[in-house]
Write an enzyme that holds these catalytic residues in place. Structure first.
Site, PDB file in Angstrom:
ATOM      1  CB  SER A 138      -0.941   0.042   1.037  1.00 27.16           C
ATOM      2  OG  SER A 138      -1.638   1.125   1.361  1.00 27.16           O
ATOM      3  CE  LYS A 164      -4.803   0.100   0.404  1.00 23.19           C
ATOM      4  NZ  LYS A 164      -5.579  -0.720   1.162  1.00 23.19           N
ATOM      5  CE  LYS A 166      -3.893   3.647   1.824  1.00 28.72           C
ATOM      6  NZ  LYS A 166      -5.121   3.154   2.368  1.00 28.72           N
ATOM      7  CG  ASP A 192      -7.735   2.583   0.388  1.00 20.93           C
ATOM      8  OD1 ASP A 192      -8.872   2.887   0.033  1.00 20.93           O
ATOM      9  OD2 ASP A 192      -7.016   1.988   1.074  1.00 20.93           O
ATOM     10  CD  GLU A 217      -8.895  -0.545   0.352  1.00 23.02           C
ATOM     11  OE1 GLU A 217      -8.285  -0.946  -0.664  1.00 23.02           O
ATOM     12  OE2 GLU A 217      -8.817  -0.680   1.638  1.00 23.02           O
ATOM     13  CG  ASP A 242     -10.685  -0.584   4.556  1.00 21.27           C
ATOM     14  OD1 ASP A 242     -10.998  -0.997   5.667  1.00 21.27           O
ATOM     15  OD2 ASP A 242      -9.455  -0.041   4.369  1.00 21.27           O
ATOM     16  CE  LYS A 266      -7.785  -2.198   6.475  1.00 25.99           C
ATOM     17  NZ  LYS A 266      -7.638  -0.496   6.365  1.00 25.99           N
ATOM     18  N   GLY A 294      -4.459  -4.007   5.643  1.00 25.39           N
ATOM     19  CA  GLY A 294      -3.430  -3.660   7.214  1.00 25.39           C
ATOM     20  C   GLY A 294      -3.580  -2.604   7.739  1.00 25.39           C
TER      21      GLY A 294
HETATM   22  O1  OSB Z   1      -7.390   1.963   4.179  1.00 26.21           O
HETATM   23  O2  OSB Z   1      -6.290   0.153   3.983  1.00 26.21           O
HETATM   24  C1  OSB Z   1      -6.399   1.283   4.514  1.00 26.21           C
HETATM   25  C2  OSB Z   1      -3.121   2.215   6.670  1.00 26.21           C
HETATM   26  C3  OSB Z   1      -3.916   2.944   7.821  1.00 26.21           C
HETATM   27  C4  OSB Z   1      -5.293   3.210   7.806  1.00 26.21           C
HETATM   28  C5  OSB Z   1      -6.179   2.672   6.578  1.00 26.21           C
HETATM   29  C6  OSB Z   1      -5.409   1.870   5.605  1.00 26.21           C
HETATM   30  C7  OSB Z   1      -4.070   1.620   5.533  1.00 26.21           C
HETATM   31  C8  OSB Z   1      -3.228   1.002   4.738  1.00 26.21           C
HETATM   32  C9  OSB Z   1      -2.048   0.192   5.218  1.00 26.21           C
HETATM   33  O3  OSB Z   1      -3.636   0.920   3.468  1.00 26.21           O
HETATM   34  C10 OSB Z   1      -1.922  -1.059   4.544  1.00 26.21           C
HETATM   35  C11 OSB Z   1      -0.675  -1.891   5.422  1.00 26.21           C
HETATM   36  O4  OSB Z   1      -0.594  -1.857   6.746  1.00 26.21           O
HETATM   37  O5  OSB Z   1       0.203  -2.046   4.726  1.00 26.21           O
HETATM   38 MG    MG Z   2      -8.411   1.140   2.923  1.00 21.01          MG
END
Ligand code: OSB
Ligand code: MG
Length: 375
Positions: A138, A164, A166, A192, A217, A242, A266, A294
């Site tokens: 991510s 992924k 952001k 995401d 996402e 999510d 999660k 995660g």
């Molecule tokens: O939206 O998946 C998410 C981290 C903090 C809060 C939200 C998200 C995330 C990540 C991190 O995308 C993924 C990881 O732990 O590698």
């Molecule tokens: Mg997410």
């Protein structure tokens, strides 16, 4: 019989190797919230509460979770004998609304305690069948499309099986297109948004449709299924939810409304493993693929996620990066590793999560500690 005798809460400060920016904020340091559970027969298990410092992902924070666990969650489990860890979730849900991350930390700790007591892996205890899991990375929001392209390229070269990206308004189409053009049509990319878009900005999301993403996402609000259903009707790209998936009932709503076609599970967000398994099973029955998300966990939370992701319907790569992605040094031994083809191995031949907490290191990094005991 499972009896939880004590739970020690600890906050540990761990610096992230690089800042992690999502649409709603940036993290440089991770305040890691660890739980150490002890059973009446002296078995010890660790779990991690995944809440963050601020309520910008979900409504809970480290501090609300600390309070909820001390005041309500721990008192519910103390003094009880559970026939198995699956009995913990109903006890925590009865006339007790919300606080999923707080509940999950204890519920998942109870599963780990049961696995350690029986001397089996947490994966086996949960019914997992996979011996290794494909990993995705991510990538936080970067300063420029060129910087993002370099990160994405390095991730694929390292072996990651999903990248992924952001996104947020102003850092979306141009960024994702640059990566698609640089890495080619086959690169496994997704985006995401962490709720960054309103219904008025549907055109920017529709623009992403031509970039061949595996999924988008959580583009819209964290508690909004109806508008996601409307958006999904306008997109070829599957929506993955999510934040919106907080329970098996919300997952049913998603399926019936057509609000998404993929689910990011999660365990912290949904209240623990029992709820995660129910969501997993429901999705399997409807042909909906799931993957494990995660929350920038330490090696403890990673172990819980890896065990969960070993279940059959976790068919897409999880956000289960190895320790080296986040930390100079993790708090578990051995650290979590990923091979050059993007696989993380499920430690199926070791008890519980399969790694041990480095106690001296945790002790040195602890900034707050509180021991809760059965009366
Ligand atoms: O939206 O998946 C998410 C981290 C903090 C809060 C939200 C998200 C995330 C990540 C991190 O995308 C993924 C990881 O732990 O590698
Ligand atoms: Mg997410």
């Amino acid at each position: 019989m499972l009896r939880i005798e004590s739970i020690t809460l600890r906050e540990v400060a761990l610096a992230l190797k690089e800042p992690f920016q999502i649409s709603s904020g940036t993290q440089k340091q991770r305040r890691i919230f660890l739980l150490e559970l002890t059973s009446a027969d002296g078995v010890v298990a660790w779990s991690e509460c995944v809440a963050a410092e601020f309520p910008n992902y979900g409504p809970e924070t480290i501090d609300t979770c600390w309070f909820a666990i001390r005041e309500w969650v721990a008192p519910r489990v103390f003094g009880r004998s559970f026939a198995g860890p699956e009995e913990v979730d109903p006890v925590l849900e009865h006339n007790f609304r919300g606080h999923h991350m707080a509940k999950a930390a204890v519920e998942m700790g109870a599963w780990e305690l049961a696995a350690r007591t029986e001397g089996v892996s947490l994966s086996a205890k949960l019914g997992g069948t996979r011996s290794s899991i494909r990993v995705g990375i991510s990538l936080g929001i970067q300063d420029s499309p060129a910087a993002l392209v370099e990160k994405a390229r390095a991730a694929l070269e390292r072996g990651y099986r999903k990248v992924k990206i952001k996104i947020k308004p102003g850092a979306d189409f141009e960024y994702v297109r640059a990566v698609r053009e640089a890495l080619g049509p086959e690169a496994p990319l997704m985006a995401d948004a962490n709720n960054a878009y309103g219904h008025e900005s549907i055109a920017s999301l529709q623009a992403l449709d031509e970039l061949g993403l595996m999924m988008i996402e959580q583009p819209l609000a964290w508690d909004d299924l109806l508008r996601h259903a409307h958006l999904q009707n306008l997109l070829k790209t599957p929506i993955c939810l999510d934040e919106s998936i907080t329970s098996v009932e919300r997952t049913e709503d998603m399926i019936h409304l057509g609000a998404g076609r993929i689910v990011n599970i999660k365990p912290g967000r949904v209240g623990g493993f029992t709820s995660s398994k129910a969501i997993h099973d429901l999705c399997a029955g409807h042909g909906i693929p799931v993957w494990c998300g995660g929350m920038l966990e330490s090696g403890v939370g990673r172990g819980h996620n890896v065990a969960l992701a070993s279940l059959r319907n976790f068919t897409l790569p999880g956000d289960l990066s190895p320790s080296e992605r986040y930390w100079e040094q993790d708090i578990v031994t051995p650290e979590w590793t990923m091979d050059g083809d993007g696989w993380i191995v499920v430690p199926a031949d070791r008890p519980g999560i399969g790694v041990e907490v480095d106690r001296d290191r945790v002790e040195n990094l602890t900034v707050r500690r509180e021991e809760l005991r059965a009366q």
